[in-house]
Write a protein that holds these residues in place. Structure first.
Motif, short mmCIF file in Angstrom:
data_model
loop_
_atom_site.label_atom_id
_atom_site.label_comp_id
_atom_site.label_asym_id
_atom_site.label_seq_id
_atom_site.Cartn_x
_atom_site.Cartn_y
_atom_site.Cartn_z
N ILE A 254 -8.72 -1.16 -11.50
CA ILE A 254 -8.96 0.05 -10.71
C ILE A 254 -9.61 1.13 -11.58
O ILE A 254 -10.54 1.81 -11.15
CB ILE A 254 -7.64 0.54 -10.06
CG1 ILE A 254 -7.20 -0.50 -9.01
CG2 ILE A 254 -7.82 1.91 -9.43
CD1 ILE A 254 -5.89 -0.19 -8.32
N ASN B 82 -2.00 -0.18 -2.75
CA ASN B 82 -3.13 0.65 -3.19
C ASN B 82 -3.82 1.31 -2.00
O ASN B 82 -4.19 2.48 -2.05
CB ASN B 82 -4.17 -0.18 -3.95
CG ASN B 82 -3.59 -0.90 -5.16
OD1 ASN B 82 -3.91 -2.05 -5.42
ND2 ASN B 82 -2.71 -0.23 -5.90
N GLU B 83 -4.00 0.55 -0.93
CA GLU B 83 -4.67 1.09 0.26
C GLU B 83 -3.85 2.23 0.86
O GLU B 83 -4.35 3.32 1.13
CB GLU B 83 -4.87 0.00 1.32
CG GLU B 83 -5.86 -1.09 0.91
CD GLU B 83 -7.31 -0.71 1.14
OE1 GLU B 83 -7.61 0.47 1.38
OE2 GLU B 83 -8.17 -1.61 1.07
N VAL B 84 -2.56 1.95 1.07
CA VAL B 84 -1.70 2.95 1.71
C VAL B 84 -1.61 4.21 0.85
O VAL B 84 -1.80 5.33 1.32
CB VAL B 84 -0.29 2.37 1.95
CG1 VAL B 84 0.70 3.47 2.33
CG2 VAL B 84 -0.34 1.30 3.04
N THR C 106 -3.63 5.30 -1.22
CA THR C 106 -4.92 5.99 -1.28
C THR C 106 -5.16 6.85 -0.04
O THR C 106 -5.57 8.00 -0.15
CB THR C 106 -6.06 4.99 -1.49
OG1 THR C 106 -5.87 4.30 -2.72
CG2 THR C 106 -7.41 5.69 -1.53
N TYR D 80 -2.23 -5.16 -2.89
CA TYR D 80 -3.43 -4.41 -2.52
C TYR D 80 -3.12 -3.43 -1.40
O TYR D 80 -3.68 -2.33 -1.35
CB TYR D 80 -4.57 -5.36 -2.13
CG TYR D 80 -5.90 -4.67 -2.11
CD1 TYR D 80 -6.30 -3.88 -3.18
CD2 TYR D 80 -6.75 -4.77 -1.02
CE1 TYR D 80 -7.51 -3.20 -3.17
CE2 TYR D 80 -7.97 -4.10 -1.01
CZ TYR D 80 -8.34 -3.32 -2.08
OH TYR D 80 -9.54 -2.65 -2.06
N PRO E 256 -4.67 5.29 -5.82
CA PRO E 256 -4.13 3.96 -5.53
C PRO E 256 -2.77 3.62 -6.13
O PRO E 256 -2.09 2.72 -5.66
CB PRO E 256 -5.19 3.00 -6.11
CG PRO E 256 -6.24 3.83 -6.73
CD PRO E 256 -5.85 5.26 -6.69
N ARG F 5 -5.71 -10.60 -6.79
CA ARG F 5 -4.46 -9.84 -6.71
C ARG F 5 -3.29 -10.79 -6.55
O ARG F 5 -3.36 -11.76 -5.82
CB ARG F 5 -4.51 -8.84 -5.55
CG ARG F 5 -5.70 -7.89 -5.59
CD ARG F 5 -5.85 -7.12 -6.89
NE ARG F 5 -4.70 -6.31 -7.21
CZ ARG F 5 -4.55 -5.03 -6.89
NH1 ARG F 5 -5.50 -4.40 -6.25
NH2 ARG F 5 -3.46 -4.36 -7.23
N TYR G 111 -2.39 -6.29 3.13
CA TYR G 111 -3.82 -6.32 2.81
C TYR G 111 -4.07 -7.45 1.81
O TYR G 111 -3.47 -7.49 0.75
CB TYR G 111 -4.29 -4.97 2.25
CG TYR G 111 -4.38 -3.92 3.32
CD1 TYR G 111 -3.22 -3.28 3.80
CD2 TYR G 111 -5.59 -3.58 3.91
CE1 TYR G 111 -3.29 -2.34 4.81
CE2 TYR G 111 -5.67 -2.63 4.92
CZ TYR G 111 -4.52 -2.02 5.37
OH TYR G 111 -4.59 -1.09 6.38
N ARG G 112 -4.96 -8.35 2.21
CA ARG G 112 -5.31 -9.48 1.38
C ARG G 112 -6.05 -8.99 0.13
O ARG G 112 -6.51 -7.86 0.09
CB ARG G 112 -6.19 -10.43 2.20
CG ARG G 112 -6.24 -11.85 1.75
CD ARG G 112 -6.84 -12.73 2.83
NE ARG G 112 -8.26 -12.43 3.05
CZ ARG G 112 -9.00 -13.04 3.99
NH1 ARG G 112 -8.47 -13.96 4.79
NH2 ARG G 112 -10.26 -12.72 4.15
N ASP H 248 -8.92 -9.19 -0.77
CA ASP H 248 -10.26 -8.68 -0.50
C ASP H 248 -10.25 -7.49 0.46
O ASP H 248 -11.29 -7.06 0.93
CB ASP H 248 -11.13 -9.80 0.09
CG ASP H 248 -10.52 -10.40 1.36
OD1 ASP H 248 -9.32 -10.13 1.63
OD2 ASP H 248 -11.23 -11.16 2.06
N GLY H 249 -9.05 -6.99 0.79
CA GLY H 249 -8.97 -5.81 1.64
C GLY H 249 -8.82 -6.10 3.12
O GLY H 249 -8.71 -5.18 3.92
N VAL H 250 -8.80 -7.37 3.52
CA VAL H 250 -8.65 -7.68 4.94
C VAL H 250 -7.18 -7.47 5.34
O VAL H 250 -6.29 -8.06 4.75
CB VAL H 250 -9.09 -9.12 5.25
CG1 VAL H 250 -8.73 -9.52 6.68
CG2 VAL H 250 -10.59 -9.27 5.01
N PRO H 251 -6.96 -6.61 6.36
CA PRO H 251 -5.58 -6.35 6.78
C PRO H 251 -5.08 -7.43 7.74
O PRO H 251 -5.77 -7.76 8.70
CB PRO H 251 -5.68 -5.00 7.49
CG PRO H 251 -7.10 -4.88 7.93
CD PRO H 251 -7.94 -5.80 7.09
#
Ligand code: SF4
Ligand SMILES: [Zn+2]
Lengths: 429, 566
Positions: A119, A295-297, A299, A292, A305, A286, A392-393, A395-398
């Motif tokens: 990051i 980090n998303e939440v 952020t 991940y 993150p 990850r 979240y995977r 690669d960012g896919v929820p």
């Protein structure tokens, strides 16, 4: 009863094609999963009730008592730390942020001991990435750098890369070249088309050499770089430049070895360089299924993150200062709530000792190494087994993890909600 | 039952042809009503300007790429921090604020509804999660279809009905609101590191052109009876000479709907460039506006650039990479399998830079040269041209020739040779501004019948009261006052409740998500289409059964059900 397309709450692959057989509200079979998935779904050693440490051992207490203990502990603390989060769902992470904000605490996830350096690198140079399906359908060159998917992400190669069917590849397995870069010959290295064996700590130099060759400055590269011959490096660069779509995946072998975030930065800049010749992407492998997500939440809720300190009201981010390990090593934090991780098993000794000294509450379905350091443990439903929620995977896919059996215990978000509500009440809000 | 009476409001409500009339507004249970009882709570507006809540019909505030903009930019987060206070959570960020930051700042400016400009269907859950944490605005999501494989396949096969059926299925699955095309075809080409060069340039492998995608989607949009039109980010964004591409695109658009436009072209500023390189780039706003003035079937938003730091983010992956090669700051890219792409880079627009000065000028020209304000909506393509907190300055620039001249005097000296701005005398009125920020976006989005964007009986009581008296203030000479007034309401009222008072948010709030659910006959239902399902499970990395956004993500929501002609 068979349930299809179940999501695996174990690693960052978040495979969503498992078949679970349930009888009498118990899981009796797991199909399509790897051995790690099987172990997780079939595990039976859940705690039945909250426990509190006594002089001699443990006593059972009620949820109300356990929650009250947690509330008092956090309200009484000057530097409370709320740590973990990668093993729980996003809705719980959101409440975790609210709780931290309310008590002026520090919230940090396991990121600070795994891909934190990635990051930091991304914050300097950005991140050219993509979803895993983009790789699966297109990539003809795949590089695994400092990671061993066959062990840590067992289905990564079969679902997303080497062995996966790809729309633009006739015979995916034959057409894809797999390159493994590592300091030892791992199981993954043995199935690769090219194995680059680097001397320990040599990643940065090898990445720099590759970049130089991509730029047409190969003549500055010595005969051998960190144990890798120039001819092999040249061969790799040719493979990459000739690729229609190249994808790099990297792990802790890059982020946690000498050079740390500089290594990752160099790898990203290699991708940047290659993007001027062909299509290239890079993705961190990850580890925990929802690290991940933390980090998303964090952020969207706080702007950062991980490693966020609310002690001055605003969200303050300074990894190295506000990250869990550093706080504990400085013996700065005076109370700790741990959820969805097992620092007792992973943290350096000094940190673990400090955790044992201060009041610590663990929210976790099963007894772990961290239990040994805790004063209270609150068992909860297992996200992805008897609790649902967002993950979240890598690669960012929820993806929404499912509830496949009926819970007998409250889940993470319910416990945190009670803690939050009690705290607001105590603060007169 | 809760009742509210706003007295002495100087109302501008363009959808109801009210322009500066001093009147009372009665509210019961969140809706505007004819009258209320004597027990109603009373707010005395004291003759202040009162308008329907603002609607941003194109902004990037929630979802995967927005969050990545935050994630990669701690420097931006540090540039805007507030502590927790009362009902307000702590916030961070200047150009890409946290969800609460966005929500509070929009609310303070009187905005109560917003359309997220770009949501990749595969990542829709993320957008909806952030909507939940954007409590003070009702939200909608433009859904990306620019590089959708099964749709391109259907278009290639000449089967527009099938393309429409796939759009319909996807919109209801992901709880989306409208069809968004971002550089149609280009985002798929970017999967190979390529782009499309014009609307006639075929997409590699799929062999359909951007023009075919655009026309097919306009047709599909009407088959599905969607409230909004196709929402298009044209090809060739940001390239000198791209006005040609934009004009050719406009020529594709039929007049297919008598209630609203057939095409919404977004951030047209970025698509109105003449010249052949960065050396001779110039404004072509006059040609673009001539086309708009002759085509009522087109509505645009400005995409105004304002000077300063911001972050660019779009689904247009190849464009962001080109921009990165100019700026060399940092670059993120995120391609989405079978659907679309995205890219992010931070930028600094400098008034000392000729190209940036020309961009600034073009945005204003579009608003001033479009005769009918209902066809040009105020936007910065937040945060691409500038963060939305710059809207008040844009309003002042449009309303005051004097202020415009003043700023024009500070930009790059060669600007005047490349743009027509200095010769334009038009000054927009209070009513024009109300149209560009309320009436027009509501009408363009097709949500005026849901009670958005106006204050007629039965409308949602979303109301903004600005601390300015329009009968005593001449905007042509009082730019500073205009900026101050539009920067912070006295009261922002949402669903009949005061949610923000002089910049302080008063409630926790709860957002409503507006989405569409086109009813499609069994024959065209993708749920019963074996080929669609087979390819889905084969090429996506998420199973078809795990793809739809679950009810849990849209707790409070408003579903627009339409009858599709399928
Ligand atoms: S690879 Fe990871 S996510 Fe997939 S089944 Fe194994 S442990 Fe679960
Ligand atoms: Zn946009």
């Amino acid at each position: 009863m068979k349930i299809n397309d179940v999501v695996c709450p174990f690693c960052g692959c978040l495979c969503d094609d498992l078949e679970i057989t349930v009888e009498h509200n118990r899981i009796v079979a797991v199909d399509n999963g790897c051995t790690l998935a099987n172990a997780k779904f079939m595990s039976k050693e859940q705690l039945a009730s909250p426990i509190r440490r006594t002089g001699e051992g443990w006593e059972n207490i009620s949820y109300d008592e356990a929650i009250q203990y947690t509330v008092d502990m956090l309200l009484d603390a000057d530097r409370p730390l709320l740590y973990g989060w990668s093993g729980t769902h996003g809705e719980a992470q959101c409440i975790g942020v609210h709780v931290s904000e309310l008590v002026g605490g520090i919230i940090d996830s396991t990121t600070s001991v795994c891909h934190g350096p990635s990051i930091l690198a991304i914050q300097e140079v950005g991140h050219p990435g993509c979803t895993l399906g983009r790789v699966k359908n297109r990539a003809d060159v795949v590089i695994y750098w400092g990671c061993n998917p066959l062990e840590a992400h067992p289905r990564h190669m079969s679902r997303y890369t080497t062995y996966a069917d790809g729309y633009f590849l006739q015979n995916a397995f034959r057409e894809r070249k797999v390159i493994v870069v590592d300091v030892r010959e791992t199981e993954t290295a043995r199935v690769a088309d090219e194995f680059i064996r680097i001397k320990e700590g040599g990643d940065y130099a090898v990445l720099s050499a590759l970049r130089a060759i991509v730029r047409g400055k190969g003549d500055v590269v010595p005969e051998s770089v960190a144990g890798v011959s120039r001819s092999q490096l040249e061969r790799i660069v040719t493979l990459c430049k000739d690729a229609k779509f190249g994808a790099i995946f990297f792990g802790l072998g890059l982020t946690m070895t000498r050079g740390k975030y500089k290594n990752v930065r160099n790898a990203i800049e290699l991708v940047d360089e290659l993007s001027r010749h062909t299509k290239f992407t890079i993705t961190p492998m990850r580890g925990h299924w929802n690290v991940y997500g933390s980090n998303e939440v964090f952020t969207w809720m706080t702007g950062y993150p991980y490693a966020i300190d609310f002690c001055r009201g605003i969200a303050f981010y300074n990894p190295g200062e506000t990250s869990a390990i550093d706080l504990l090593a400085r013996k700065e934090c005076d109370a700790c709530l741990i959820i969805g991780s097992d620092p007792g098993a992973h943290f350096p000794r000094g940190c673990v000792e400090h955790l044992a000294e201060i009041p610590t509450v663990v929210i976790d379905p099963v007894p772990t190494m961290t239990t040994a350091l805790a004063d209270v443990q609150i068992p909860v439903a297992v996200s992805g087994i008897d609790a649902d929620g967002t993950a979240y995977r890598m690669d960012g896919v929820p993806i929404r993890v499912r509830k496949v059996i009926e819970p007998t215990l409250p889940n993470d978000r319910e416990v945190l909600k009670s803690i939050h509500a009690k705290m607001k009440e105590a603060k007169g809000q | 039952m809760t009742e509210l009476l706003i007295r002495n409001a100087c109302v501008i409500d363009p959808l109801n042809d009210i322009c500066g009339e001093v009147m009372d507004i009665a509210v019961r249970d969140g809706k505007i009503v004819e009258s209320v009882g004597s027990g109603a709570e009373v707010i005395d507006a004291g003759g202040s300007l009162t308008m329907p809540g603002g609607i941003d019909s194109h902004t990037h505030i929630c979802g995967t790429k927005v969050n990545f903009g935050r994630y990669m930019s701690p420097e931006d987060m540090r540039a805007g921090r507030t502590a927790r206070r009362g009902h307000m959570h702590s916030t961070s960020g200047y150009s890409v604020p946290t969800t609460y930051g966005t929500s509070y700042r929009y609310s303070a400016m009187g905005y109560t509804t917003a359309l997220e400009g770009a949501m990749a269907p595969l990542e829709a859950r993320h957008t909806h999660e952030e909507f939940t944490h954007t409590p003070l605005q009702d939200m909608m999501a433009n859904t990306l279809f620019d590089g959708n494989w099964p749709i391109m396949q259907a278009i290639h096969d000449g089967d527009i009905r099938r393309a429409a059926a796939i759009v319909g299925w996807t919109l209801s699955a992901v709880k989306g609101f409208a069809i968004k095309l971002t550089n149609p075809g280009g985002t798929e080409a970017w999967g190979w590191g390529k782009d499309v060069a014009s609307i006639r340039d075929p997409v590699p492998h799929f062999e359909v052109t951007p023009a075919e995608i655009i026309r097919a989607m306009i047709e599909a949009n009407e088959m599905l009876n969607l409230p909004h039109s196709v929402h298009l980010h044209c090809n060739c964004l940001g390239k000198p000479g791209n006005h040609q591409c934009t004009l050719e695109t406009f020529d594709l658009v039929p007049n297919a709907n008598n209630k609203r436009q057939s095409l919404y072209a977004t951030h047209v500023q970025f698509h109105s460039y003449g010249g052949s390189s960065w050396r001779d780039i110039c404004s072509r706003s006059e040609e673009i506006c001539r086309a708009i003035n002759s085509k009522p079937q087109i509505v645009i938003d400005m995409g105004q650039v304002m000077f300063g730091k911001t972050t660019t983010m779009t689904a247009d992956g190849p464009m962001e990479f080109n921009l990165y090669r100019l700026y060399h700051n940092k670059w993120s890219n995120h391609d989405v399998e079978l659907e679309t792409g995205s890219g992010i880079i931070p930028v600094y627009y400098s008034r000392k830079n000729l190209v940036n000065s020309i961009m600034w000028s073009i945005g204003l020209e579009l608003a001033l040269l479009t005769d009918n304000p209902w066809q040009c909506i105020l936007s910065t393509d937040n945060p691409n041209g500038a963060p939305f907190v710059k809207y008040p300055e844009i309003m002042a620039l449009l309303m005051s020739k004097r202020y415009r001249n003043e700023i024009f005097g500070t930009v790059h000296p060669d600007t005047e040779h490349n743009v027509p701005l200095a010769a334009i005398d038009r000054e927009l009125t209070w009513n024009d501004i109300a149209i560009m920020t309320r009436g027009a976006p509501a009408k363009a989005l097709g949500i005026e019948d849901l009670g958005k964007g106006h204050l007629g009986e039965g409308a949602d009581a979303d109301i903004a009261i600005y601390p300015i008296n329009i009968n005593e203030t001449d905007p042509a000479t009082s730019a500073e006052e205009v900026i101050r007034a539009f920067g912070q309401t006295d009261y922002t009222i949402k669903r009949g409740r005061v949610v923000c008072r002089q910049g302080t948010c008063m409630v926790d709030g709860k957002n409503t998500t507006i989405w569409v659910d086109p009813h499609i006959s069994e024959n065209y239902s993708m749920d019963h289409d074996p080929e669609f399902a087979k390819n889905f499970d084969r090429y996506y990395t998420v199973r078809m059964s795990n793809y739809p956004v679950q009810e849990e993500y849209i707790r409070r929501n408003l579903c627009i059900e339409t009858e599709a002609q399928l």
